[in-house]
Write a protein that holds these residues in place. Structure first.
Motif, mmCIF file in Angstrom:
data_model
loop_
_atom_site.group_PDB
_atom_site.id
_atom_site.type_symbol
_atom_site.label_atom_id
_atom_site.label_comp_id
_atom_site.label_asym_id
_atom_site.label_seq_id
_atom_site.Cartn_x
_atom_site.Cartn_y
_atom_site.Cartn_z
ATOM 1 N N ILE A 6 28.714 49.282 54.362
ATOM 2 C CA ILE A 6 28.568 48.601 54.169
ATOM 3 C C ILE A 6 28.670 47.727 52.298
ATOM 4 C CG2 ILE A 6 26.216 46.926 53.961
ATOM 5 C CD1 ILE A 6 25.417 49.182 56.476
ATOM 6 N N ALA A 7 29.598 46.959 52.600
ATOM 7 C CA ALA A 7 29.211 46.763 50.700
ATOM 8 C C ALA A 7 28.118 46.721 50.201
ATOM 9 C CB ALA A 7 30.556 46.155 50.866
ATOM 10 N N VAL A 8 27.632 47.385 49.354
ATOM 11 C CA VAL A 8 26.844 46.385 48.634
ATOM 12 C C VAL A 8 26.791 45.489 47.573
ATOM 13 C CG1 VAL A 8 23.997 47.563 47.458
ATOM 14 C CG2 VAL A 8 25.237 48.438 49.248
ATOM 15 N N ALA A 9 26.739 44.197 47.003
ATOM 16 C CA ALA A 9 27.662 43.258 45.880
ATOM 17 C C ALA A 9 26.250 41.954 46.135
ATOM 18 C CB ALA A 9 29.118 42.797 47.323
ATOM 19 N N SER A 109 49.462 42.734 50.290
ATOM 20 C CA SER A 109 48.230 43.160 50.949
ATOM 21 C C SER A 109 47.079 43.504 50.379
ATOM 22 C CB SER A 109 48.568 44.053 52.518
ATOM 23 O OG SER A 109 49.390 44.034 52.803
ATOM 24 N N ARG A 110 47.021 43.073 49.309
ATOM 25 C CA ARG A 110 46.755 43.299 47.546
ATOM 26 C C ARG A 110 44.966 43.977 48.423
ATOM 27 N NH1 ARG A 110 47.571 38.597 44.180
ATOM 28 N NH2 ARG A 110 45.975 36.579 45.780
ATOM 29 N N GLU A 111 44.760 43.339 49.163
ATOM 30 C CA GLU A 111 43.480 42.871 49.235
ATOM 31 C C GLU A 111 43.255 44.268 50.908
ATOM 32 O OE1 GLU A 111 45.171 40.062 50.808
ATOM 33 O OE2 GLU A 111 44.076 38.462 49.378
ATOM 34 N N LEU A 136 33.233 38.696 40.875
ATOM 35 C CA LEU A 136 33.529 38.626 42.664
ATOM 36 C C LEU A 136 35.643 39.095 42.659
ATOM 37 C CD1 LEU A 136 31.560 35.594 43.732
ATOM 38 C CD2 LEU A 136 31.641 37.971 44.787
ATOM 39 N N GLY A 137 36.217 39.544 41.983
ATOM 40 C CA GLY A 137 36.897 39.670 42.262
ATOM 41 C C GLY A 137 37.952 40.240 42.733
ATOM 42 N N ILE A 138 39.003 40.846 42.554
ATOM 43 C CA ILE A 138 40.080 41.719 43.752
ATOM 44 C C ILE A 138 39.294 42.988 44.217
ATOM 45 C CG2 ILE A 138 41.358 42.754 42.808
ATOM 46 C CD1 ILE A 138 42.410 41.477 45.669
ATOM 47 N N ILE A 139 38.077 43.830 43.461
ATOM 48 C CA ILE A 139 38.046 44.520 43.982
ATOM 49 C C ILE A 139 36.407 44.320 44.986
ATOM 50 C CG2 ILE A 139 36.422 46.928 43.544
ATOM 51 C CD1 ILE A 139 38.654 47.534 41.011
ATOM 52 N N PRO A 140 35.235 43.706 44.235
ATOM 53 C CA PRO A 140 34.461 43.365 45.690
ATOM 54 C C PRO A 140 35.277 42.835 46.636
ATOM 55 C CG PRO A 140 34.334 42.888 44.084
ATOM 56 C CD PRO A 140 35.376 43.685 43.129
ATOM 57 N N VAL A 141 36.296 42.239 46.875
ATOM 58 C CA VAL A 141 37.252 41.825 47.839
ATOM 59 C C VAL A 141 37.280 42.548 48.867
ATOM 60 C CG1 VAL A 141 39.050 40.060 48.523
ATOM 61 C CG2 VAL A 141 37.307 38.948 46.909
ATOM 62 N N ASN A 142 38.200 43.073 48.363
ATOM 63 C CA ASN A 142 38.764 45.153 48.871
ATOM 64 C C ASN A 142 37.610 45.461 49.564
ATOM 65 O OD1 ASN A 142 41.610 46.876 48.681
ATOM 66 N ND2 ASN A 142 41.607 44.886 46.743
ATOM 67 N N ALA A 143 36.649 45.443 48.952
ATOM 68 C CA ALA A 143 35.003 46.223 49.735
ATOM 69 C C ALA A 143 34.805 45.732 51.154
ATOM 70 C CB ALA A 143 33.509 46.400 48.676
ATOM 71 N N PHE A 144 34.673 43.925 50.811
ATOM 72 C CA PHE A 144 34.165 42.714 52.354
ATOM 73 C C PHE A 144 35.629 43.055 52.837
ATOM 74 C CE2 PHE A 144 31.986 40.093 48.855
ATOM 75 C CZ PHE A 144 31.534 41.323 48.536
ATOM 76 N N VAL A 145 36.524 43.485 52.321
ATOM 77 C CA VAL A 145 37.669 43.291 53.843
ATOM 78 C C VAL A 145 37.834 44.945 54.570
ATOM 79 C CG1 VAL A 145 40.628 43.852 54.398
ATOM 80 C CG2 VAL A 145 39.585 42.753 52.547
ATOM 81 N N ALA A 146 37.418 45.772 54.246
ATOM 82 C CA ALA A 146 36.306 47.505 54.408
ATOM 83 C C ALA A 146 35.999 47.097 54.983
ATOM 84 C CB ALA A 146 36.949 47.769 53.527
ATOM 85 N N ALA A 147 35.012 46.145 54.861
ATOM 86 C CA ALA A 147 33.507 46.117 55.299
ATOM 87 C C ALA A 147 32.910 45.935 56.564
ATOM 88 C CB ALA A 147 31.998 45.792 54.325
ATOM 89 N N ARG A 173 34.136 32.954 53.180
ATOM 90 C CA ARG A 173 36.090 33.200 52.909
ATOM 91 C C ARG A 173 36.617 34.053 53.327
ATOM 92 N NH1 ARG A 173 35.907 30.352 48.253
ATOM 93 N NH2 ARG A 173 35.998 32.057 46.697
ATOM 94 N N VAL A 174 36.495 35.335 52.814
ATOM 95 C CA VAL A 174 37.216 36.403 53.287
ATOM 96 C C VAL A 174 37.213 37.099 55.111
ATOM 97 C CG1 VAL A 174 36.753 39.328 54.043
ATOM 98 C CG2 VAL A 174 36.295 37.857 51.310
ATOM 99 N N ARG A 175 36.053 36.263 55.753
ATOM 100 C CA ARG A 175 35.747 36.409 56.911
ATOM 101 C C ARG A 175 36.724 35.891 57.791
ATOM 102 N NH1 ARG A 175 29.732 36.043 57.781
ATOM 103 N NH2 ARG A 175 30.228 33.079 57.783
#
Length: 261
Positions: A6-9, A109-111, A136-147, A173-175
């Motif tokens: 779970i990403a807390v964002a 594959s940065r995400e 909402l940068g690349i680090i939260p997007v990485n978290a969303f991809v892992a979550a 968008r990530v989904r």
């Protein structure tokens, strides 16, 4: 039960993200769950709140793991994980993570970098909670991809419509593009003062605006002095003020989160 990540964002600061990650993590551990907390904020507030007051002195942090994934270096996923006396594990962060933004953006594959690091750890835990930085940068997007889910803390102090809309769009968008199994775990109302008319209005507005499309947790986290004081002693609300209203609220939240599994 497979691990749930779970990403807390929320890209707005001051909504209680770090306190929610920490307190929910300890509440889940108290229910017998194996929990890993991941500090994904270069400020290192989660790391500091758990008692590691000088994150910059830590040898291995999240930045080292993301760098190792980019460079293809063999660093064991568990390296640098810290154990806290309240039964949770922590992957810490420090200011080095801020310097990772450009290498991540340049990576193939940065995400997927955080996902690649986390994947082998999922067998060891029931829950992994990622404390995202307020962007909402690349680090939260990485978290969303892992979550598997995104938990959105919203303070009951202002009408959060614009910030929420941008965040929920990013999740969508990530989904669509990368992680089809990503969902909104729920919207959590935090820092609520039940004596305050505005807090009640904000809660009502959130339930009306978002309740039909997203889960809004029944639990509301109250504003509590003890919750603000606990991080200064490197402890959770449970060991600092276990009988207080904030601790009881996080116990209920943990039951709601587990009940959804």
């Amino acid at each position: 039960m497979p691990c749930r990540t779970i990403a807390v964002a929320n890209q707005k600061g001051g909504t209680g993200k770090t306190a929610t990650t920490l307190s929910l993590g300890v509440a889940l551990a108290r229910l017998g769950k194996r929990v890993l907390l991941v500090d994904a904020d270069p400020q290192g507030d989660l790391t500091k709140s758990l008692g590691w007051g000088d994150p910059d002195a830590l040898e291995v942090t999240l930045a080292n793991h993301l760098s190792a994934v980019i460079e293809g270096e063999g660093i064991e996923s568990r390296e640098g994980i810290l154990s806290h006396k309240e039964g949770i594990d922590l992957m810490p962060a420090n200011i080095e993570l801020a310097g990772m933004e450009m290498p991540i953006l340049m990576a193939m594959s940065r995400e997927q970098l955080m996902n690649v690091w986390l994947a082998p750890l999922k067998a060891d835990y029931d829950f992994i909670l990622i404390d995202c930085p307020p962007t909402l940068g690349i680090i939260p997007v990485n978290a969303f991809v892992a979550a598997d889910g995104v938990l959105v803390p919203v303070s009951a102090e202002y009408l959060p419509a614009s910030a929420m809309t941008a965040l929920l769009k990013t999740v969508g968008r990530v989904r669509r593009q990368i992680n089809p199994s990503l969902s909104v775990e729920g919207i959590l109302i935090t820092l609520s003062d039940s004596r305050n008319n505005l807090a009640r209005e904000v809660e009502q507005t959130i339930r009306e605006q978002y309740g039909a499309s997203y889960r809004v947790f029944d639990t509301v986290i109250p504003r509590a002095v003890s919750a603000a004081e606990a991080p200064a002693v490197g402890a959770s609300i449970f060991s600092y003020d276990g009988r207080g209203k904030a601790a009881r609220a996080f116990e209920r939240l943990a039951e709601e989160v587990v009940g959804r599994g």
